[in-house]
Write an enzyme that holds these catalytic residues in place. Structure first.
Site, PDB file in Angstrom:
ATOM      1  N   HIS A 256      40.549  48.676  44.699  1.00  0.00           N
ATOM      2  CA  HIS A 256      39.672  47.616  44.196  1.00  0.00           C
ATOM      3  C   HIS A 256      38.240  48.118  44.062  1.00  0.00           C
ATOM      4  O   HIS A 256      37.839  49.032  44.768  1.00  0.00           O
ATOM      5  CB  HIS A 256      39.713  46.428  45.178  1.00  0.00           C
ATOM      6  CG  HIS A 256      39.076  45.194  44.632  1.00  0.00           C
ATOM      7  ND1 HIS A 256      37.780  44.834  44.932  1.00  0.00           N
ATOM      8  CD2 HIS A 256      39.561  44.244  43.805  1.00  0.00           C
ATOM      9  CE1 HIS A 256      37.505  43.694  44.301  1.00  0.00           C
ATOM     10  NE2 HIS A 256      38.567  43.315  43.612  1.00  0.00           N
TER      11      HIS A 256
ATOM     12  N   ASP B 102      42.023  38.278  38.532  1.00  0.00           N
ATOM     13  CA  ASP B 102      40.900  38.384  39.474  1.00  0.00           C
ATOM     14  C   ASP B 102      40.444  36.991  39.900  1.00  0.00           C
ATOM     15  O   ASP B 102      39.250  36.725  39.999  1.00  0.00           O
ATOM     16  CB  ASP B 102      39.726  39.186  38.889  1.00  0.00           C
ATOM     17  CG  ASP B 102      38.819  39.769  39.972  1.00  0.00           C
ATOM     18  OD1 ASP B 102      39.169  39.680  41.165  1.00  0.00           O
ATOM     19  OD2 ASP B 102      37.748  40.306  39.631  1.00  0.00           O
TER      20      ASP B 102
HETATM   21 MN    MN Z   1      38.927  41.605  42.316  1.00  0.00          MN
END
Ligand code: MN
Length: 376
Positions: free
Chosen positions: A217, A339
């Site tokens: 990430h 996301d």
């Molecule tokens: Mn993210």
């Protein structure tokens, strides 16, 4: 009003470029329906948005403790805040709440399943190894409990206490074998140390043995790179710094020989690959000219990108970028992600559903690739 005026010149040119490309073999024109799918309408409408089954795999949650960790981490590291709290005010109530926000949201936007993980900095945010090891267990257990509460709707990526690499590998194994997680998400560097360092290879070794991916990430770059952003805080964060940091981190992992040592290891990158798919030729050309370490890689850099990396659609909603990612990576290595809750869902869905590709490719990216790679 002609189409160009209605859309605005910039948007029109973007869509025209994609339509003109129509790279037939890559986008699966063989199935005969690229033309119909290719007429991007901009807004695909509410019905279409919910129509295609989606498994989204970079979807964040947090509890009180994780939100406090985020604040504490910021204070402890003294890292300048790169995110304007006003701009993401929408997001914070949505990270802990599954009943009021998350599940209705998934139903509205056709998200059959979310593969959930903590938000940044997650377990990487703990100062010392001992608390990271203990807290990672607690966080993963809490995540597993949530997943169990809503059968069929969620799967998980584990948080790993990379502050103690051997314990991180053990926690990955526990999370996969006992909690049923599908891999791990590591939130960038660990105190600005990167996963190419040999002390972390135990994690790659274990992930390869378990045949589960590690999702890398985005995270803040090291203070050493502060100079290049001096006077331009607007270039930090999602604008530019996170992507460059994470793309560089991935290249460090490749160049350290991690994938020669563990050919079955798989790395997932968000944001359509943090620029790497766009740069494959440049990477190979540059590598030939570059001063080398003593190490000798077995393959070209682009070969590792295409054989050990998967990319997701999180946070980048431009048809030309999605077309590039599919073209460079192949239709089997691009996976849907949103996301949640840090982005505007409509942009994500509209881009995904209006980008020219065959129904077959769209099904792969929306959920079949996730099923295959994560064994869902
Ligand atoms: Mn993210």
């Amino acid at each position: 009003m002609d189409e160009q005026k209605r859309m605005g010149r910039r948007e029109f040119l973007g869509k025209a470029a994609v339509a003109a490309m129509m790279v037939p073999a890559v986008l699966g024109a063989g199935s005969g329906n690229i033309g119909a799918q290719g007429q991007a309408s901009g807004d695909v409408g509410d019905k279409a948005r919910a129509k295609i089954k989606k498994i989204a795999i970079e979807e964040h949650w947090a509890n009180q403790e994780l939100n406090e960790l985020r604040i504490e981490w910021g204070k402890r590291t003294g890292y300048p805040t790169t995110v304007d709290p006003k701009a993401i005010g929408y997001s914070f109530p949505r990270t802990p709440d599954f009943e009021k926000f998350r599940i209705p949201f998934m139903d509205e936007f056709g998200i059959a399943m979310q593969v959930i993980s903590t938000g940044s900095p997650g377990v990487q945010g703990f100062a010392d190894a001992q608390s990271a090891v203990a807290k990672a267990k607690k966080i993963n257990d809490a995540q597993a409990e949530t997943i169990a509460k809503y059968p069929g709707r969620f799967a998980g990526f584990a948080g790993l206490p990379t502050q103690d690499p051997k314990a991180a590998a053990d926690e990955l194994e526990r999370a996969v074998k006992q909690l049923g997680f599908k891999g791990a998400m590591i939130q960038g560097s660990t105190n600005w140390e990167y996963l190419d360092a040999e002390k972390y290879w135990v994690i790659w070794e274990r992930a390869a043995a378990l045949e589960v991916p590690i999702y890398l990430h985005v995270q803040e770059p090291s203070f050493d790179s502060a100079k290049v952003y001096a006077g331009h805080p607007e270039l930090t964060g999602a604008t530019w710094a996170w992507g460059v940091e994470t793309g560089t981190h991935a290249l460090r992992i490749i160049n350290a020989g991690v994938f020669d040592a563990f050919p079955k290891a798989t790395l997932i990158l968000g944001h359509l690959g943090e620029t790497l798919p766009y740069l494959l030729g440049r990477l190979d050309e540059g590598y030939v000219m570059a001063a080398k370490s003593g190490r000798k890689l077995q393959k070209r850099l682009s070969d590792y990108v295409r054989s050990n990396i998967l990319v997701t659609t999180s946070g980048l909603y431009r048809p030309e970028a999605l077309v590039c990612a599919i073209s460079a990576m192949g239709e089997d290595r691009v996976l849907y992600a949103m996301d949640y809750p840090f982005v505007q869902p409509k942009d994500s869905i509209d881009c995904f559903e209006s980008t020219p590709m065959s129904d077959e490719v769209r099904e792969k990216i929306s959920h079949l690739n996730a099923k295959r790679w994560l064994k869902l």
